[in-house]
Design a protein around this motif. Structure first.
Motif, PDB file in Angstrom:
ATOM      1  N   ILE A  85     -15.173 -22.096 -52.817  1.00 26.99           N
ATOM      2  CA  ILE A  85     -14.098 -22.913 -53.378  1.00 26.99           C
ATOM      3  C   ILE A  85     -14.418 -23.311 -54.812  1.00 26.99           C
ATOM      4  CG2 ILE A  85     -15.077 -25.033 -52.395  1.00 26.99           C
ATOM      5  CD1 ILE A  85     -12.178 -26.048 -52.075  1.00 26.99           C
ATOM      6  N   GLY A  86     -13.399 -23.243 -55.678  1.00 25.19           N
ATOM      7  CA  GLY A  86     -13.559 -23.619 -57.079  1.00 25.19           C
ATOM      8  C   GLY A  86     -14.469 -22.664 -57.830  1.00 25.19           C
ATOM      9  N   ASP A  87     -15.193 -23.201 -58.814  1.00 27.18           N
ATOM     10  CA  ASP A  87     -16.203 -22.455 -59.563  1.00 27.18           C
ATOM     11  C   ASP A  87     -17.427 -23.355 -59.686  1.00 27.18           C
ATOM     12  OD1 ASP A  87     -17.576 -20.632 -61.124  1.00 27.18           O
ATOM     13  OD2 ASP A  87     -16.565 -21.206 -62.990  1.00 27.18           O
ATOM     14  N   GLN A  88     -18.009 -23.652 -58.537  1.00 30.75           N
ATOM     15  CA  GLN A  88     -19.067 -24.644 -58.490  1.00 30.75           C
ATOM     16  C   GLN A  88     -20.365 -24.184 -59.140  1.00 30.75           C
ATOM     17  OE1 GLN A  88     -19.289 -26.957 -54.697  1.00 30.75           O
ATOM     18  NE2 GLN A  88     -17.621 -25.614 -54.021  1.00 30.75           N
ATOM     19  N   ASP A  89     -20.547 -22.869 -59.313  1.00 30.05           N
ATOM     20  CA  ASP A  89     -21.745 -22.396 -60.007  1.00 30.05           C
ATOM     21  C   ASP A  89     -21.508 -22.237 -61.508  1.00 30.05           C
ATOM     22  OD1 ASP A  89     -20.105 -20.196 -60.041  1.00 30.05           O
ATOM     23  OD2 ASP A  89     -21.455 -18.889 -58.912  1.00 30.05           O
ATOM     24  N   SER A  90     -20.276 -22.548 -61.947  1.00 26.79           N
ATOM     25  CA  SER A  90     -19.933 -22.598 -63.381  1.00 26.79           C
ATOM     26  C   SER A  90     -20.242 -21.290 -64.119  1.00 26.79           C
ATOM     27  CB  SER A  90     -20.663 -23.756 -64.062  1.00 26.79           C
ATOM     28  OG  SER A  90     -20.358 -24.989 -63.455  1.00 26.79           O
ATOM     29  N   ASP A  91     -19.997 -20.159 -63.452  1.00 30.51           N
ATOM     30  CA  ASP A  91     -20.244 -18.883 -64.130  1.00 30.51           C
ATOM     31  C   ASP A  91     -18.958 -18.221 -64.605  1.00 30.51           C
ATOM     32  OD1 ASP A  91     -19.122 -18.111 -61.738  1.00 30.51           O
ATOM     33  OD2 ASP A  91     -20.710 -16.727 -61.167  1.00 30.51           O
ATOM     34  N   GLY A  92     -17.832 -18.948 -64.478  1.00 31.15           N
ATOM     35  CA  GLY A  92     -16.558 -18.412 -64.936  1.00 31.15           C
ATOM     36  C   GLY A  92     -15.901 -17.468 -63.950  1.00 31.15           C
ATOM     37  N   ILE A  93     -16.526 -17.255 -62.794  1.00 31.65           N
ATOM     38  CA  ILE A  93     -15.974 -16.379 -61.754  1.00 31.65           C
ATOM     39  C   ILE A  93     -15.618 -17.239 -60.550  1.00 31.65           C
ATOM     40  CG2 ILE A  93     -16.388 -14.385 -60.263  1.00 31.65           C
ATOM     41  CD1 ILE A  93     -18.564 -13.512 -62.249  1.00 31.65           C
ATOM     42  N   PRO A  94     -14.405 -17.149 -60.050  1.00 24.78           N
ATOM     43  CA  PRO A  94     -14.032 -17.950 -58.876  1.00 24.78           C
ATOM     44  C   PRO A  94     -14.987 -17.718 -57.706  1.00 24.78           C
ATOM     45  CG  PRO A  94     -12.093 -16.935 -59.843  1.00 24.78           C
ATOM     46  CD  PRO A  94     -13.266 -16.327 -60.540  1.00 24.78           C
ATOM     47  N   ASP A  95     -15.444 -18.794 -57.106  1.00 25.97           N
ATOM     48  CA  ASP A  95     -16.408 -18.677 -56.016  1.00 25.97           C
ATOM     49  C   ASP A  95     -15.833 -17.974 -54.788  1.00 25.97           C
ATOM     50  OD1 ASP A  95     -18.141 -19.998 -57.636  1.00 25.97           O
ATOM     51  OD2 ASP A  95     -18.236 -21.848 -56.453  1.00 25.97           O
ATOM     52  N   CYS A  96     -14.524 -17.938 -54.670  1.00 24.89           N
ATOM     53  CA  CYS A  96     -13.912 -17.304 -53.495  1.00 24.89           C
ATOM     54  C   CYS A  96     -14.193 -15.805 -53.437  1.00 24.89           C
ATOM     55  CB  CYS A  96     -12.402 -17.571 -53.460  1.00 24.89           C
ATOM     56  SG  CYS A  96     -11.485 -16.923 -54.873  1.00 24.89           S
ATOM     57  N   ILE A  97     -14.504 -15.181 -54.579  1.00 20.87           N
ATOM     58  CA  ILE A  97     -14.836 -13.755 -54.558  1.00 20.87           C
ATOM     59  C   ILE A  97     -16.337 -13.506 -54.632  1.00 20.87           C
ATOM     60  CG2 ILE A  97     -12.618 -13.129 -55.573  1.00 20.87           C
ATOM     61  CD1 ILE A  97     -14.010 -12.607 -58.197  1.00 20.87           C
ATOM     62  N   GLU A  98     -17.106 -14.568 -54.878  1.00 23.08           N
ATOM     63  CA  GLU A  98     -18.555 -14.427 -55.003  1.00 23.08           C
ATOM     64  C   GLU A  98     -19.312 -14.795 -53.738  1.00 23.08           C
ATOM     65  OE1 GLU A  98     -20.304 -15.167 -59.274  1.00 23.08           O
ATOM     66  OE2 GLU A  98     -19.146 -16.920 -58.662  1.00 23.08           O
ATOM     67  N   TYR A  99     -18.706 -15.568 -52.861  1.00 23.82           N
ATOM     68  CA  TYR A  99     -19.425 -16.121 -51.730  1.00 23.82           C
ATOM     69  C   TYR A  99     -18.603 -16.031 -50.439  1.00 23.82           C
ATOM     70  CZ  TYR A  99     -22.140 -18.235 -55.530  1.00 23.82           C
ATOM     71  OH  TYR A  99     -22.891 -18.434 -56.673  1.00 23.82           O
ATOM     72  N   LYS A 100     -19.300 -16.247 -49.338  1.00 24.78           N
ATOM     73  CA  LYS A 100     -18.709 -16.434 -48.021  1.00 24.78           C
ATOM     74  C   LYS A 100     -17.761 -15.295 -47.618  1.00 24.78           C
ATOM     75  CE  LYS A 100     -21.014 -20.247 -47.551  1.00 24.78           C
ATOM     76  NZ  LYS A 100     -21.846 -20.118 -48.734  1.00 24.78           N
ATOM     77  N   GLY A 101     -16.696 -15.644 -46.903  1.00 24.11           N
ATOM     78  CA  GLY A 101     -15.827 -14.618 -46.330  1.00 24.11           C
ATOM     79  C   GLY A 101     -15.165 -13.723 -47.353  1.00 24.11           C
ATOM     80  N   GLY A 102     -14.811 -14.286 -48.492  1.00 28.16           N
ATOM     81  CA  GLY A 102     -14.202 -13.465 -49.542  1.00 28.16           C
ATOM     82  C   GLY A 102     -15.120 -12.344 -49.969  1.00 28.16           C
ATOM     83  N   TYR A 103     -16.384 -12.663 -50.187  1.00 27.24           N
ATOM     84  CA  TYR A 103     -17.358 -11.650 -50.605  1.00 27.24           C
ATOM     85  C   TYR A 103     -17.539 -10.588 -49.528  1.00 27.24           C
ATOM     86  CZ  TYR A 103     -21.684  -9.520 -52.270  1.00 27.24           C
ATOM     87  OH  TYR A 103     -22.631  -8.611 -52.703  1.00 27.24           O
ATOM     88  N   ASN A 118     -15.516  -9.586 -47.061  1.00 31.06           N
ATOM     89  CA  ASN A 118     -14.355  -8.705 -46.917  1.00 31.06           C
ATOM     90  C   ASN A 118     -14.210  -7.751 -48.090  1.00 31.06           C
ATOM     91  OD1 ASN A 118     -12.941  -9.479 -44.356  1.00 31.06           O
ATOM     92  ND2 ASN A 118     -13.049 -11.498 -45.292  1.00 31.06           N
ATOM     93  N   ILE A 119     -14.564  -8.196 -49.261  1.00 31.22           N
ATOM     94  CA  ILE A 119     -14.526  -7.321 -50.438  1.00 31.22           C
ATOM     95  C   ILE A 119     -15.529  -6.179 -50.278  1.00 31.22           C
ATOM     96  CG2 ILE A 119     -15.050  -7.200 -52.908  1.00 31.22           C
ATOM     97  CD1 ILE A 119     -13.881 -10.094 -53.091  1.00 31.22           C
ATOM     98  N   GLN A 120     -16.683  -6.474 -49.656  1.00 33.49           N
ATOM     99  CA  GLN A 120     -17.685  -5.422 -49.453  1.00 33.49           C
ATOM    100  C   GLN A 120     -17.155  -4.270 -48.613  1.00 33.49           C
ATOM    101  OE1 GLN A 120     -20.610  -5.548 -51.297  1.00 33.49           O
ATOM    102  NE2 GLN A 120     -19.292  -7.214 -51.985  1.00 33.49           N
ATOM    103  N   PHE A 121     -16.247  -4.568 -47.689  1.00 32.96           N
ATOM    104  CA  PHE A 121     -15.658  -3.488 -46.893  1.00 32.96           C
ATOM    105  C   PHE A 121     -15.005  -2.452 -47.795  1.00 32.96           C
ATOM    106  CE2 PHE A 121     -12.204  -1.344 -44.771  1.00 32.96           C
ATOM    107  CZ  PHE A 121     -12.727  -1.006 -43.539  1.00 32.96           C
ATOM    108  N   PHE A 122     -14.226  -2.911 -48.745  1.00 34.24           N
ATOM    109  CA  PHE A 122     -13.507  -1.981 -49.626  1.00 34.24           C
ATOM    110  C   PHE A 122     -14.442  -1.343 -50.641  1.00 34.24           C
ATOM    111  CE2 PHE A 122     -10.394  -4.896 -47.891  1.00 34.24           C
ATOM    112  CZ  PHE A 122      -9.460  -3.994 -47.398  1.00 34.24           C
TER     113      PHE A 122
END
Length: 468
Positions: A382-400, A402-406
């Motif tokens: 959620i958000g960009d809590q690591d402040s790297d300019g990349i939304p955390d939803c694609i960097e962590y947890k379920g989003g990451y 599921n993206i690995q599948f593709f």
């Protein structure tokens, strides 16, 4: 004379010994040939006699389903996938390997281990729901729900990193996958085999899905419809308290599409104003190789919130959902997608009613060829809590995950469904190794849940896009 007599007697004894040895050798050779010949007739006897026969796919089912699975076995063998069907009753009776295990789930896992060691299997297909094929409930209390949940990863994780049988009960108290404020089981979690489940509740469902698998692998190759991917998403999380206002479902599906460059990409997003029940139905009925829905869900509905809204009622009002009651409107025939649901509990199959993920797979004359989702609640960055300019939803947890599948299918060119599933979990664990020293509600505890709950409803040996 006495000396010569002794010599003749010794020679006679020597000849007699040689004759006895030759007779024994002949019988042994004959018996060996008989056993080998029987093994060629009945391949199942190989496991019983410790032979060298190998299999690729192990199908485990109750006896009542085994005859309906025979066409699938013949189809797999036709395409070089060496297959064996083993009935649950045979496992419990110790027909192939000596029965081991504290309960039926562990007995099945020990059987899979023996088949992995002796038959060198790569894929395991479980045919039956929680009433037909025993499940392993994980006892992880994250401080939010605290309810045991199903994990089929248990059956795939055969060995720990010491090469020992991984029983998911490292503290030996008979409570599996335990992680709460007091007790904890240290788990390996890496899949050693590719596992999928068809949670069929009756013979009719088995017949439907077997026919779909055969038709898909025989008829999909080279078809234009397969080269389409449909994604859907919108707003998911309340992230304004973190200074952002992302439409997480759109960001996650957009990231997945980066790996599907050779596919026509259909984006159904709330920001585009084209995400509706009707558009999801229309695009699936056209035929598509993959469907990726990122949003909220439970066992009967997937839903995306409109931009700036954080309510299921808002999604229902705007019709930005896909629910169990919409499944009968799918008539995509043999044009069957693999469906990924990034929301919670879409594949929670231990309920009285069929869950969302299984509804897709067992739909006759349409639906999906496979569905991947979670057996309980899931997590998203959620958000960009690591402040790297990349939304955390694609960097962590379920989003990451599921993206690995593709990524593994589209970029790594892995075209066997179960291998994509297993590699995605492996990638996730390599990226986020579990720190077992952490406590309840920690990121590591959530990472553990993410991989445990991510289940494949489908044939793990499925050739994506079919055989040429």
């Amino acid at each position: 004379m006495e000396y010569k007599y002794k010599v003749r007697k010794a020679k006679l004894l020597y000849v007699l010994i040689i004759l006895i040895f030759l007779i024994f050798l002949g019988n042994a050779t004959y018996n060996a040939k008989v056993i080998k010949g029987d093994a060629r007739i009945d391949k199942k006897s190989i496991g019983m006699y410790g032979g060298k026969e190998n299999y690729d796919l192990l199908i485990i089912s109750p006896m009542e389903f085994s005859d309906i699975l025979q066409p699938l076995l013949k189809h797999k063998e036709k395409h070089g996938v060496r297959t064996i069907i083993v009935e649950l009753e045979e496992i419990y009776a110790g027909k192939y390997f000596e029965m081991q295990g504290k309960d039926n789930a562990e007995r099945i896992k020990y059987f899979i281990k023996n088949a992995y060691d002796k038959w060198h299997i790569k894929y395991v297909l479980l045919v039956g729901g929680d009433k037909e094929i025993p499940v392993r409930y994980v006892n992880l209390d994250d401080g939010y729900y605290g309810l045991p949940y199903i994990s089929d990863l248990y059956y795939a994780d055969i060995y720990n990193n010491k090469g020992e049988f991984e029983d998911w009960d490292s503290n030996g108290n008979g409570i599996f996958g335990e992680w709460d404020g007091i007790n904890k089981d240290i788990l390996d979690l890496y899949p050693d085999v590719c596992i999928g489940r068809l949670p069929c509740r009756n013979r009719e469902e088995v017949s439907i899905v077997v026919n779909k698998i055969i038709s898909y692998e025989e008829n999909t190759h080279g078809k234009n419809w397969f080269r389409r991917i449909v994604v859907a998403g919108g707003n998911t999380l309340v992230d304004r308290i973190f200074g952002t206002d992302f439409n997480e479902g759109e960001l996650i599906t957009e990231e997945a599409l980066k790996y599907m460059k050779n596919f026509s990409q259909i984006k159904l997003w709330v920001s585009k104003g084209n995400l509706r029940v009707g558009t999801i139905r229309r695009e699936i009925n056209k035929g598509t190789g993959f469907v990726f829905l990122s949003g909220h869900s439970n066992s009967w509905i997937w839903i995306a919130y409109p931009t700036g809204k954080y309510s299921m009622w808002a999604g229902l009002l705007h019709r930005t959902y896909w629910a169990n009651w919409n499944m009968p409107t799918l008539f995509n025939g043999d044009r069957l997608p693999v469906v990924i649901n990034g929301g919670c509990a879409s594949c929670q199959f231990n309920l009285s009613k069929e869950c969302w993920g299984w509804k897709f797979v067992n739909k006759e004359n349409g639906g999906s060829i496979a569905t991947i989702g979670y057996t309980s609640h899931a997590y998203e960055g959620i958000g960009d809590q690591d402040s790297d300019g990349i939304p955390d939803c694609i960097e962590y947890k379920g989003g990451y995950l599921n993206i690995q599948f593709f990524k593994n299918y589209g970029e790594e060119d892995i075209d066997i469904l179960g291998e994509v599933w297993a590699k995605s979990i492996t990638d996730y664990l390599n990226k986020f190794p579990i720190d077992w020293s952490k406590g309840v509600r920690s990121d590591s505890q959530k990472d553990c849940q993410i991989v445990q709950k991510w289940i494949l409803f489908g044939d793990p040996s499925l050739k994506l896009g079919g055989y040429g």
